[in-house]
Enzyme design. Structure first.
Site, short mmCIF file in Angstrom:
data_model
loop_
_atom_site.label_atom_id
_atom_site.label_comp_id
_atom_site.label_asym_id
_atom_site.label_seq_id
_atom_site.Cartn_x
_atom_site.Cartn_y
_atom_site.Cartn_z
N ASP A 75 33.95 13.55 -47.38
CA ASP A 75 34.60 12.81 -48.46
C ASP A 75 34.13 11.36 -48.55
O ASP A 75 33.46 10.85 -47.66
CB ASP A 75 36.14 12.87 -48.32
CG ASP A 75 36.59 12.73 -46.86
OD1 ASP A 75 35.82 12.19 -46.05
OD2 ASP A 75 37.71 13.14 -46.55
N ASN A 144 49.96 14.59 -43.18
CA ASN A 144 50.53 15.53 -44.16
C ASN A 144 49.81 16.87 -44.17
O ASN A 144 50.00 17.68 -45.07
CB ASN A 144 50.51 14.90 -45.56
CG ASN A 144 49.09 14.62 -46.05
OD1 ASN A 144 48.12 14.87 -45.33
ND2 ASN A 144 48.96 14.11 -47.26
N HIS A 146 46.51 17.31 -44.51
CA HIS A 146 45.28 17.39 -45.33
C HIS A 146 44.05 17.57 -44.43
O HIS A 146 44.03 17.16 -43.28
CB HIS A 146 45.14 16.20 -46.29
CG HIS A 146 44.75 14.89 -45.69
ND1 HIS A 146 45.11 13.68 -46.25
CD2 HIS A 146 43.99 14.56 -44.60
CE1 HIS A 146 44.61 12.70 -45.53
NE2 HIS A 146 43.93 13.20 -44.52
N GLU A 151 44.68 17.22 -50.40
CA GLU A 151 46.07 16.85 -50.19
C GLU A 151 47.00 18.04 -50.48
O GLU A 151 46.59 19.02 -51.10
CB GLU A 151 46.43 15.68 -51.13
CG GLU A 151 45.56 14.44 -50.94
CD GLU A 151 45.95 13.60 -49.71
OE1 GLU A 151 46.46 14.17 -48.72
OE2 GLU A 151 45.74 12.38 -49.75
C1 F6R Z 1 38.02 11.82 -43.30
C2 F6R Z 1 38.84 13.02 -43.42
C3 F6R Z 1 40.32 12.97 -43.26
C4 F6R Z 1 40.72 12.47 -41.86
C5 F6R Z 1 42.23 12.41 -41.73
C6 F6R Z 1 42.66 11.86 -40.38
O1 F6R Z 1 36.67 12.12 -43.52
O2 F6R Z 1 38.29 14.06 -43.67
O3 F6R Z 1 40.86 14.25 -43.47
O4 F6R Z 1 40.18 13.33 -40.91
O5 F6R Z 1 42.77 11.61 -42.74
O6 F6R Z 1 42.28 10.52 -40.29
P1 F6R Z 1 42.29 9.75 -38.90
O7 F6R Z 1 41.26 10.38 -38.06
O8 F6R Z 1 41.92 8.33 -39.25
O9 F6R Z 1 43.67 9.89 -38.35
#
Ligand code: F6R
Length: 249
Positions: A75, A144, A146, A151
């Site tokens: 992403d 959440n 994701h 989402e």
């Molecule tokens: C980022 C991604 C997101 C993160 C998730 C957890 O490329 O794919 O799904 O893996 O938001 O973020 P952190 O690791 O910062 O807790």
């Protein structure tokens, strides 16, 4: 280290973040040793930072070579320029690409600066397919549930698409920005379809704030409300989580 299977998902429980990072790096190393021209799906955020550090170390010690590897990141914020320090393109350069030998043309990240979003998304899907699909996809998980920026309420069949970020995600990511208002409200993300087409998936999680999402993805129903729950239907998923993230299992 403990191992357990829940709902078709292999789980490795380690003591802490450092061990999680080392295990994930070891699996990527093995993947690239077994298939030199592997296609790796990569994530950003706090979770994989330690894994990238370990991989850089392995590269410097001549344990692994990324010369023939192709990468696709999950992403990118939208809109954002790739040289903006908050962009995921910048993150990848700083944490990984500037230290190792993945060839520049083999590094793929959704283009957050092309105003023709449709074109960006279609080109990304085509590039993933043309590569033969991802051999090993690395995932983190949002509080959440994701994965990527898919989402809650996600469409499971979607490919790469533009996402409206959840309030919870914006709050969680505010730590990387000076003001919460600076956090982009939209992002480009690989869809669940792209992720599910990966041959192998590793999901990492560390810390108590991930325990609820980990419990729900493993023990709960498969539902668009908890996007990571779809992984119960993939044939080769390994979770590497620390004791704190496993706290509610
Ligand atoms: C980022 C991604 C997101 C993160 C998730 C957890 O490329 O794919 O799904 O893996 O938001 O973020 P952190 O690791 O910062 O807790």
């Amino acid at each position: 280290m403990k191992t357990v299977d829940i709902n078709n998902i292999k789980i490795i429980i380690v003591d802490n973040y450092e061990q999680m990072s080392k295990k994930a790096a070891a699996m990527i190393e093995a993947q690239v040793l077994l298939k030199r021209n592997s296609v790796l799906g990569l994530a950003t955020g706090s979770t994989p930072e330690g894994m990238y550090q370990e991989l850089v170390k392995k590269y410097q010690e001549n344990e692994v070579n990324f010369q023939d590897v192709t990468t696709f990141n999950l992403d990118e914020y939208y809109p954002i320029a790739s040289d903006n320090p908050q962009s995921y393109a910048y993150y990848m350069y700083e944490h990984f690409f500037k230290h190792v030998n993945v060839r520049e043309h083999y590094q793929n990240i959704p283009n957050g600066s092309n105003t023709n979003v449709e074109e960006t998304c279609q080109a990304y899907d085509r590039a993933i397919e043309a590569s033969g699909n991802i051999d090993l996809q690395i995932l983190g998980i949002g509080t959440n549930g994701h994965i990527g920026f898919n989402e809650p309420d996600v469409k499971f069949e979607a490919g790469t698409h533009l996402v409206e970020l959840d309030e919870e995600t914006i709050e969680a990511n505010a730590r990387f920005f000076e003001h919460i208002e600076d956090v982009p409200k939209q992002a480009l993300s690989m869809g669940i379809r792209n992720i599910m087409h990966s041959k192998k998936i590793i999901l990492m999680a560390s810390g108590q704030n991930k325990a609820k999402a980990i419990h729900a993805m493993l023990r709960g129903p498969v539902t668009p409300e908890l996007p990571a729950s779809i992984l119960q239907l993939h044939q080769d998923v390994t979770l590497i989580i620390d004791e704190a993230a496993a706290g509610e299992l």
